[in-house]
Design a protein around this motif. Structure first.
Motif, mmCIF file in Angstrom:
data_model
loop_
_atom_site.group_PDB
_atom_site.id
_atom_site.type_symbol
_atom_site.label_atom_id
_atom_site.label_comp_id
_atom_site.label_asym_id
_atom_site.label_seq_id
_atom_site.Cartn_x
_atom_site.Cartn_y
_atom_site.Cartn_z
ATOM 1 N N ARG A 134 33.226 -38.590 55.245
ATOM 2 C CA ARG A 134 33.024 -37.148 55.384
ATOM 3 C C ARG A 134 34.180 -36.503 56.134
ATOM 4 N NH1 ARG A 134 27.259 -38.021 55.951
ATOM 5 N NH2 ARG A 134 26.208 -37.141 54.135
ATOM 6 N N PHE A 148 32.420 -40.363 42.982
ATOM 7 C CA PHE A 148 31.497 -39.234 43.082
ATOM 8 C C PHE A 148 32.160 -37.943 42.605
ATOM 9 C CE2 PHE A 148 29.827 -35.685 45.601
ATOM 10 C CZ PHE A 148 28.464 -35.794 45.397
ATOM 11 N N HIS A 167 28.435 -42.736 52.145
ATOM 12 C CA HIS A 167 29.824 -42.287 52.281
ATOM 13 C C HIS A 167 30.047 -41.530 53.584
ATOM 14 C CE1 HIS A 167 29.777 -42.373 47.620
ATOM 15 N NE2 HIS A 167 30.269 -43.500 48.086
ATOM 16 N N PRO A 201 34.161 -41.849 47.682
ATOM 17 C CA PRO A 201 33.999 -40.509 47.095
ATOM 18 C C PRO A 201 34.828 -40.280 45.836
ATOM 19 C CG PRO A 201 34.255 -40.363 49.472
ATOM 20 C CD PRO A 201 34.559 -41.775 49.097
ATOM 21 N N GLN A 204 37.078 -33.336 48.837
ATOM 22 C CA GLN A 204 35.928 -32.661 49.438
ATOM 23 C C GLN A 204 36.175 -31.171 49.589
ATOM 24 O OE1 GLN A 204 33.915 -34.730 52.843
ATOM 25 N NE2 GLN A 204 35.411 -36.328 52.406
ATOM 26 N N LEU A 232 27.907 -35.584 49.707
ATOM 27 C CA LEU A 232 27.940 -37.022 49.942
ATOM 28 C C LEU A 232 26.672 -37.496 50.640
ATOM 29 C CD1 LEU A 232 31.639 -37.416 51.182
ATOM 30 C CD2 LEU A 232 30.742 -37.822 48.874
#
Length: 570
Positions: free
Chosen positions: A349, A460, A345, A457, A513, A341
């Motif tokens: 996280r 992404f 963003h 995210p 993530q 990221l």
């Protein structure tokens, strides 16, 4: 359902031609009409007109159709001329009301309602109403080429509830679709209803709601836009107009910047402090926040050995990101962490995803990289190059675009880094079109590339891990060029699409993530800066690190509307 990312990629490429030095080798074309860029900029200094460099073009074609992909229509058709309902502010992480003052989800997030501002008028004085919004989206339904982000793949219908209320009905809950509906430029029904073919329509004399709608000058080498006489934001814009000299490439635009001919630009400038700022420390400024996309190294996961997560992590551990940042990027950025990221963003996280060494595969560690390759069954041959169980040596090209000087330097460094772990990697340059086609078709072993710039995210990680974005090798893929799919991630994406609760979205993004960090589907290198330079001799009010109200870069429509409506004459 797959979102069509191609236009977004083309936007990024339009940016890249300026910011990545993509046309550094171009020579100036002969002046076909009008005066030279330097002279036109000098003329602009006598007036309250902002001189801007954003597009790399040898000469201008008069086209202000905001329904077309960026690069076809002149900048700023999709922001400064025409406007959207809302504008997403990347730095603040929030939607800012624009032509609409309010939006609301209802019926289990299958209905999206916008309240329009009653004070808005078109530049010809006609009222802006809900019928214009409906008309715009119906154009996109009838002409798929105008539906750049595939909104009709999840929108079922749109209707005007009254003059200032628009309601979108969705086929299913799809909250991430807000960005594409809210940021769609709106066109006037009374001017476009008789247009025979809106896909080829050049719209040479725009009627719009934006701050700059009047074409004052249009010549091959320069054009100028004047203020909208009926702009709805009282007292704005504070400047009289925008002026655009034609520069065929980054070198020419940078020369104009250094010579003081430009007030605002979004260029990659090597050693900007020495080359630009030092020439006039009082007035020459830049701001490169790390809120662009993430520069990635994509390995083709349909091929061995890249289908093995150990190999992907080993390749990543062989890369000296500190050297990449220092040498290839003039220290404008920083090494990426394993989440991939960028700072846009940062609030998303998840520290837990990187805890307990899970993300150590983005840290240079040649010994561990060698150990992982040994474990995966790739042994060194007599020449030092590793060989797999199939006896094929680990010998690859790394693809990059000819002339993208920072990216070429980065690939040269990585190719050298990989030799330390027994991988024979070689720089391979292509012109942009064949490079991009190979990447889209998955016809590569290793390539340097980029990621999306959407608000959360979700976009992404969906680009990088969703089965819905997978295409067979040889078939064009709008994203997921490395052809990686994760069914666990699919379930998270589906749930994310149904909720507008940010706390729930955050939990889901945390899990995305973790999956990315554990599986390393692609190799993050460093976040790309959002390039922006400005000169304060004649104008003030540009965003900067001390006043970060928006991106400085002109390369991100419609966010550049924030700058166009805030900059003032000195």
């Amino acid at each position: 359902m797959e979102m069509q990312w191609m236009p977004r990629r083309l936007l990024v490429m339009g940016m890249a031609l300026l910011s990545w030095g993509g046309l550094a080798g171009c020579s100036k074309s002969k002046q076909q009409e009008g005066t030279a860029p330097g002279a036109t900029a000098a003329a602009a200094k006598k007036t309250n007109v902002l001189t801007v460099a954003q597009e790399a073009q040898a000469s201008w074609i008069r086209n202000f159709n905001p329904m077309l992909a960026p690069g076809t229509a002149r900048w700023p058709s999709r922001s400064g001329v025409y406007e959207p309902l809302y504008v997403f502010n990347t730095l603040k992480g929030e939607y800012v009301p624009w032509l609409s003052s309010k939006y609301e989800w209802s019926e289990g997030n299958k209905k999206l309602t916008f309240a329009l501002r009653p004070e808005v008028k078109w530049s010809d004085g006609q009222p802006f109403t809900a019928k214009d919004v409906v008309f715009t989206f119906e154009l996109m339904r009838k002409h798929k080429a105008l539906d750049l982000f595939a909104v009709w793949s999840y929108v079922e219908g749109v209707q005007a509830k009254d003059e200032h209320t628009v309601e979108f009905a969705l086929t299913r809950p799809y909250v991430p679709g807000l960005i594409y509906i809210a940021q769609q430029p709106i066109v006037p029904e009374h001017k476009w209803k008789d247009v025979e073919d809106p896909v080829t329509f050049k719209n040479e004399n725009p009627v719009a709601t934006g701050p700059f709608t009047e074409v004052k000058v249009f010549q091959n080498q320069v054009f100028e836009l004047g203020r909208n006489p009926n702009y709805w934001q009282k007292g704005k814009p504070a400047i009289e107009g925008l002026r655009f000299p034609a520069y065929p490439g980054n070198d020419q635009a940078n020369l104009a910047l250094l010579n003081g001919e430009l007030d605002w630009a979004g260029n990659f400038v090597p050693d900007v402090e020495k080359v630009y700022v030092s020439k006039d420390k009082e007035n020459n400024h830049y701001w490169f926040p790390l809120v662009g996309n993430t520069v990635m190294l994509y390995v083709n996961t349909t091929k061995k050995p890249f289908d093995d997560v150990r190999v992907r992590k080993a390749f990543s551990m062989a890369i000296d990101r500190d050297q990449l940042v220092r040498v290839a990027m003039y220290s404008y950025t920083k090494p990426s962490d394993a989440s991939g990221l960028c700072d846009a963003h940062a609030r998303w996280r998840n520290p837990a995803a990187l805890a307990a060494g899970a993300g150590d595969w983005v840290t240079l560690n040649v010994d561990k990289a060698n150990a992982l390759l040994d474990e995966a069954g790739y042994k060194r041959g007599e020449d030092g190059v590793r060989v797999g169980p199939d006896k094929k040596p680990l010998r690859y090209d790394i693809n990059v675009v000819t002339g993208w000087s920072d990216q070429v330097r980065a690939v040269q460094i990585m190719a050298q880094n990989l030799k330390a772990v027994g991988v024979d990697a070689t720089l391979k340059t292509y012109d942009f079109s064949p490079y991009f086609e190979r990447m889209q078709k998955g016809e590569f072993d290793i390539t340097i590339g980029w990621t999306s710039e959407e608000p959360s995210p979700y976009y992404f990680y969906r680009d990088l891990m969703s089965t819905e974005t997978i295409r067979p090798v040889g078939e064009l893929a709008a994203r997921n060029w490395h052809r990686y799919a994760n069914t666990e991630a699919d379930a998270l994406f589906k749930t994310f699409e149904t909720t507008s609760d940010e706390a729930e979205q955050r939990k889901l993004a945390d899990q995305m993530q973790v999956l990315f960090v554990n599986n390393a589907p692609a190799i993050p290198l460093y976040p790309n800066p959002s390039w922006g330079e400005f000169n304060t001799r004649r104008f003030t009010g540009f965003p900067n690190a001390e006043n970060p109200y928006a991106k400085l870069s002109p390369n991100s429509p419609p966010e550049n509307l924030f700058v166009l409506t805030e900059v003032k004459p000195k």
